[in-house]
Design a protein around this motif. Structure first.
Motif: not given
Length: 250
Positions: A125-146
């Motif tokens: 799944e894709y999720k956003y990280i950052g976007g606060y305290q001057g950090m740039p907002k970026s999208m990362v890819k994360e594996e979900l458990p099976l």
């Protein structure tokens, strides 16, 4: 679990990827809810927290502590017990359910407390990280458990198709994974034995202060049914010919 299998797990199967002592993990998870005061009139009693919720973060991390913050009520995880764990890091598996059904990949993370594994680059799944305290907002890819019980399956080395696997013993007494469909042995991957300290223990360089591996493998103690004094007398060829005097207990 039989004693032979316990010994096998202790010597042959991969250890936790963290390579941390169990006492360190227990200490990092410890939360004391009640403890009696140190006084003669009080009996020593300590009540520790026993219910934790397990996610993708390991018990010694800050994220696990925040998920199980002291005083926070969490539900006990309902997990189907697995008697014989079969899938390890580095194994090639096929996904049986979900949007990536039918795709194959390598296992790169295991959470035994929840019977979870993640497959490299799949079921993401894709999720956003950052976007606060001057950090740039970026999208990362994360594996979900099976779930290892129903959502992934090991591949048969004969035809690269999913198969059921069981533990079997070879003629030499070594326990190995065997494909039920073809009877082919599925060896444990190298990645299963990797830890934070070394990638492959076969190539781990010995340091000047390390005890040589050959000295560690030597058997220097053989237990005997005799006291320390009797063992010394046996090694020195001393025979005991004295007769102890009779004693009486009233």
């Amino acid at each position: 679990m039989k004693l032979t299998r316990v010994l096998f797990y202790a010597s042959k199967l991969p250890i936790n990827y963290s390579n941390f002592p169990q006492r360190y993990i227990d200490r990092s998870m410890e939360q004391i809810e009640f403890k009696t005061e140190k006084a003669p009139q009080f009996q020593d009693k300590v009540i520790k927290r026993e219910v934790f919720t397990y996610g993708m973060h390991r018990p010694w991390t800050k994220e696990f502590y925040e998920e199980n913050y002291p005083g926070k009520r969490v539900r006990r995880d309902v997990v189907e017990p697995i008697k014989d764990w079969l899938i390890y890091r580095g194994d090639k598996v096929e996904i049986l359910k979900g949007k990536d059904k039918g795709k194959q990949g390598l296992v790169n993370y295991i959470v035994t407390e929840r019977n979870w594994v993640t497959v490299e680059g799949l079921n993401c799944e894709y999720k956003y990280i950052g976007g606060y305290q001057g950090m740039p907002k970026s999208m990362v890819k994360e594996e979900l458990p099976l779930l290892v019980t129903s959502e992934v399956a090991l591949l048969d080395p004969v035809d690269n198709k999913p198969t059921k696997v069981v533990w079997r013993y070879t003629d030499e007494g070594e326990e190995v994974r065997v494909s039920v469909r073809s009877g082919r042995i599925i060896p444990l991957p190298r990645a299963a034995f990797e830890t934070y300290d070394y990638k492959d223990k076969r190539y781990y360089p010995e340091q000047p202060k390390d005890t040589p591996a050959k000295d560690v493998e030597k058997i220097t103690f053989k237990p005997k049914l005799m006291t320390f004094g009797q063992e010394i007398m046996e090694n020195m060829g001393i025979k005991e010919d004295r007769v102890p005097r009779k004693t009486y207990w009233y």
